[in-house]
Design an enzyme around this catalytic site. Structure first.
Site, mmCIF file in Angstrom:
data_model
loop_
_atom_site.group_PDB
_atom_site.id
_atom_site.type_symbol
_atom_site.label_atom_id
_atom_site.label_comp_id
_atom_site.label_asym_id
_atom_site.label_seq_id
_atom_site.Cartn_x
_atom_site.Cartn_y
_atom_site.Cartn_z
ATOM 1 N N GLU A 424 0.884 -1.340 0.207
ATOM 2 C CA GLU A 424 0.112 -0.254 0.087
ATOM 3 C C GLU A 424 0.884 1.213 0.000
ATOM 4 O OE1 GLU A 424 -2.904 -0.356 3.156
ATOM 5 O OE2 GLU A 424 -3.850 -1.815 2.413
ATOM 6 N N GLU A 500 -3.987 -9.139 0.623
ATOM 7 C CA GLU A 500 -4.262 -8.746 1.931
ATOM 8 C C GLU A 500 -6.014 -8.773 2.075
ATOM 9 O OE1 GLU A 500 -2.011 -5.823 3.993
ATOM 10 O OE2 GLU A 500 -3.886 -5.374 5.035
#
Ligand code: GAL
Length: 810
Positions: A424, A500
């Site tokens: 991210e 994720e």
């Protein structure tokens, strides 16, 4: 004799990891001195450290607390969580005192036999920004706390006594979770001849794997351009299966291709390891020898079809793990890691993601041995900051070196099947980020052409637009289940990885009413409901992932956030004090499974039965009230009984909500104390299993259950003892909160205790703690002496409990 004496002297404070005629590896574990702060001249030999604390390494200086709200208090908006307005946050890094600087000092002896050797000093990680001094002189530094790095100290050592000093500093606002502090991973010295096989100089791959043979390619970097290299490959039983002798080096590298007939292939189900023993001869004299464990396995990512391991379709049933070990903090301990993996194996997990940094070498060794696929990650940040003092400060100077060290130190582990260059990263936005993504991926490719690279991406729209997602070997999506289809359409690769998933939150044994789905749901006790229906604003419930995993062949698998709870990031209670550890785990911080563990187990563990009932059945005050009952099971249907009265049969179905497809739910059960019983049916409607839970009376007796009753007398091994209380009839008391005291006698020590309560401010190393939802775990550590160890547990008004553990030399 002489050799024996000097070895035993050296070993007084160190551990021998490997020893052969020409090479020895020593772990510098004991005899360290430690001091917080930054005293003047601490790097100098003459400095007086007698008053410093004696510690063993691995060591985490911050885990002893105390927890303090002020430590990581910040007024910020966590932008990754979609926040726009800054608010006061606490507990983000565990509220443990890890900030500031500290020093470690250790003396070691160099025997005259070793003074002309090549000596390499390696750190498997040092938190953080280590500066390393030998005999008062700075020999090097590193920045990233998770990197493996080494220095050649051959020219700097002295005959006799040497003084190693390490300065570390942790800045505030440098992490999004508890990073730990100190020399939390091992430190080693490697001694070898001046003519040698280079450090991290071996690279073993298996470019051709069939049932009848495998081609094993071994590249070995050596210090000279001539000589002879002999590699012998042994199977698990130490039988020689193949060998090769080569006298032609390409520059300073030998390349050997060796055939293994009828190879035993490595996989999570069959973690078979071979050993390559490579010997370097110069002028026919043996100069160096190195042994490397490796696996023979084939990995392929096939568009639209998925990931194939040894030609068989394999979905990643993975979990993300942060590196802390709960009450041990970040200090690496092999038995704690092994326990984690044992629990995960039972759940049916086949893959681990080391979020969001380099894993410990011990964890990789265990994954090779126990059979787990591994996604080895590197960074949570590139050049654009997530936190003010994060990796962004080092990216330009260190990113290449950090990736190189990651790959070189770990590439021979068969468990690693993918690399991740980031998680991210805010660089997902803009063209500079695309360039960085490619630059990093190219470094991985250059270092290791055999494994693909992913990034955990959360800005899915942005990476579709910019090309960032299209250039990755494997596009990894963090959450955003609603964008999987579109991303798969837009990206050229032909598959998507759930890098994720879920981020569902719960507290072990805590149930909230009325039972309903909730986003960022908060309660006055700062706990989350274990009905497994609460999640974050950016995430989802487990079933939203299950559906994609089950119905889409192009979804490679998932890595659930998270396997175990970890210190820090107490979402959804980032603004509430005291709340200092996560709620995301399927297993709590103490290592006790939550209900969610059984939900995943019911689909992932395809070999064993799962039949789990929730909630507990101790609801004084809820008599006559609606108290839903869920069952997590691998069976399709089941019948529920309350005190013998049927509540009907529930069957998994695709026709209702996603939850109905994977859970059995009786939403209208009215609470009456007594017995809840479930009978499960197989596909033919035959009753095949049953389970019951009962309402408990008052806590009466303490019960102890050790994960291992025999430990190794090495001063490091740990037995994890689960402590609970039962009533007079032996029924577990699921809501007990008794304060307990622990006493360890014999050849062991009380190491720590943890109850899994994210709001507890009791210290892990003090021998007293409250039960949380009726349970806690005591860690009993061996000494170096063999014999019996006894743990006694007592609590006011309770019949005490005790357990005996035997410590032996393994
Ligand atoms: C993700 C992030 C993780 C963790 C998680 C919590 O976005 O990658 O590190 O913060 O959210 O849900």
């Amino acid at each position: 004799m002489l050799k024996k004496n000097y070895l035993s002297l050296f070993l007084l404070f160190n551990i021998i990891l490997s020893f052969s005629q020409n090479r020895k590896v020593i772990e510098l574990s004991e005899g360290w001195k430690f001091q917080k702060g930054n005293p003047e001249n601490a790097s100098q030999i003459e400095f007086n450290d007698t008053n410093w604390q004696n510690v063993t390494v691995p060591h985490d200086w911050a885990i002893y607390g105390p927890f303090d709200k002020e430590i990581d208090k910040q007024i910020i908006a966590i932008t990754q969580n979609g926040e726009k307005i800054p608010t006061e946050k606490t507990g983000r890094t565990g509220s443990l005192p890890h900030i500031g600087s500290a020093w470690y000092r250790k003396s070691f002896n160099i025997h005259e036999n070793d003074i002309n050797k090549k000596i390499i000093l390696q750190f498997d990680g040092a938190m953080s920004e280590p500066e390393v001094f030998l005999n008062g002189k700075k020999i090097g530094e590193w920045k990233y706390g998770y990197s493996y790095f080494y220095f050649d100290i051959s020219e700097d050592v002295l005959k006799g006594n040497n003084l190693l000093a390490v300065k570390l500093i942790n800045k505030e606002f440098a992490s999004r979770w508890y990073p730990g502090a100190g020399l939390y991973r091992k430190v080693t010295l490697t001694f070898k001849e001046k003519e040698n096989i280079k450090h991290w100089g071996t690279f073993i791959t298996t470019p051709i794997v069939t049932k009848s043979f495998a081609k094993v390619s071994i590249k070995t970097k050596v210090s000279s351009t001539h000589g002879k290299l002999v590699t012998k490959i042994y199977d698990k039983l130490e039988n020689l299966v193949a060998e090769r002798e080569s006298s032609e080096a390409f520059g300073n590298e030998f390349e050997q291709n060796i055939k293994i007939n009828n190879p035993n292939l490595w996989s999570p189900e069959n973690p078979y390891l071979y050993t390559a023993k490579t010997s370097l001869f110069i002028d026919n004299k043996l100069k160096d020898e190195i042994t490397t464990k490796f696996g023979v396995r084939k990995i392929e990512f096939i568009p639209k079809k998925g990931f194939f391991l040894n030609d068989s379709l394999t979905k990643f049933k993975g979990v993300c793990l942060h590196h802390d070990l709960g009450p041990l903090g970040t200090a690496i301990n092999r038995s704690a890691l092994k326990r984690q993996l044992t629990i995960l194996k039972d759940m049916g997990v086949n893959a681990i993601r080391s979020s969001h940094n380099m894993p410990s070498l011990e964890q990789l060794e265990l994954c090779d041995e126990m059979g787990f696929l591994f996604l080895a990650e590197s960074f949570d940040e590139w050049k654009k900051p997530k936190v003010k003092n994060g990796y962004n400060r080092f990216f330009d100077e260190y990113a290449k070196k950090d990736v190189e060290n990651l790959v070189r130190a770990t590439r021979n582990h068969p468990c690693i099947v993918m690399w991740s260059s980031g998680n991210e990263v805010p660089d997902q936005w803009g063209s500079e980020g695309v360039k960085r993504a490619k630059w990093l991926q190219d470094i991985f490719h250059k270092e290791d052409p055999t494994r693909p690279v992913t990034v955990g991406m959360d800005q899915v729209k942005a990476v579709m637009a910019s090309g960032f997602g299209a250039i990755m070997d494997i596009p990894g999506l963090n959450y955003r289940v609603h964008l999987y289809e579109e991303a798969n359409e837009k990206f050229p690769q032909g598959y998507i990885l759930g890098s994720e998933t879920a981020s569902t939150v719960s507290s072990r044994g805590i149930y909230k009413f009325p039972v309903a789905q909730g986003i960022m749901k908060k309660y006055d006790d700062f706990q989350s409901s274990s009905y497994d229906l609460e999640f974050c604003s950016w995430s989802n419930l487990p079933e939203d992932d299950f559906i994609l995993q089950d119905d889409k062949s192009w979804v490679l698998g998932e890595f659930v956030w998270t396997g175990f709870d970890y210190l820090g990031e107490p979402t959804p209670y980032d603004e509430q004090w005291p709340s200092r550890s996560s709620y995301f785990g399927m297993i709590d911080l103490a290592g006790i499974p939550k209900d969610r563990y059984y939900l995943y187990r019911s689909r992932w563990n395809t070999k064993e039965e799962t039949l789990h009932i929730l909630p507990h059945w101790n609801w004084k005050g809820r008599e006559g009230k609606k108290t839903p009952v869920f069952v997590y099971t691998n069976y399709d249907s089941a019948e529920l009984f309350v005190n013998g009265k049927s509540m009907g049969i529930q069957k998994k179905t695709k026709d209702k909500t996603p939850q109905h497809r994977y859970r059995l739910m009786w939403n209208d059960v009215i609470y009456k104390p007594g017995t809840l019983k479930v009978i499960a049916f197989n596909a033919d409607g035959k009753a095949v299993a049953s389970k019951e839970i009962k309402t408990a009376g008052k806590p009466y007796q303490i019960v102890l259950d050790a994960d291992r009753k025999t430990v190794n007398a090495d001063g490091k091994d740990i037995s994890f003892v689960t402590v609970s209380v039962v009533d007079k009839n032996g029924v577990p008391c699921p809501t007990a909160t008794n304060q307990l005291q622990f006493d360890v006698t014999g050849k062991g020590n009380f190491r720590a205790v943890c109850n899994g309560d994210a709001t507890s401010l009791e210290l892990f190393h003090k021998p007293t703690m409250k039960l949380f939802s009726g349970k806690l775990v005591v860690l009993v550590q061996s000494t170096k002496e063999t014999g019996n160890i006894t743990l006694k547990v007592k609590g006011k008004g309770l019949k005490s409990g005790s357990i005996q553990i035997t410590s032996i030399k393994e």
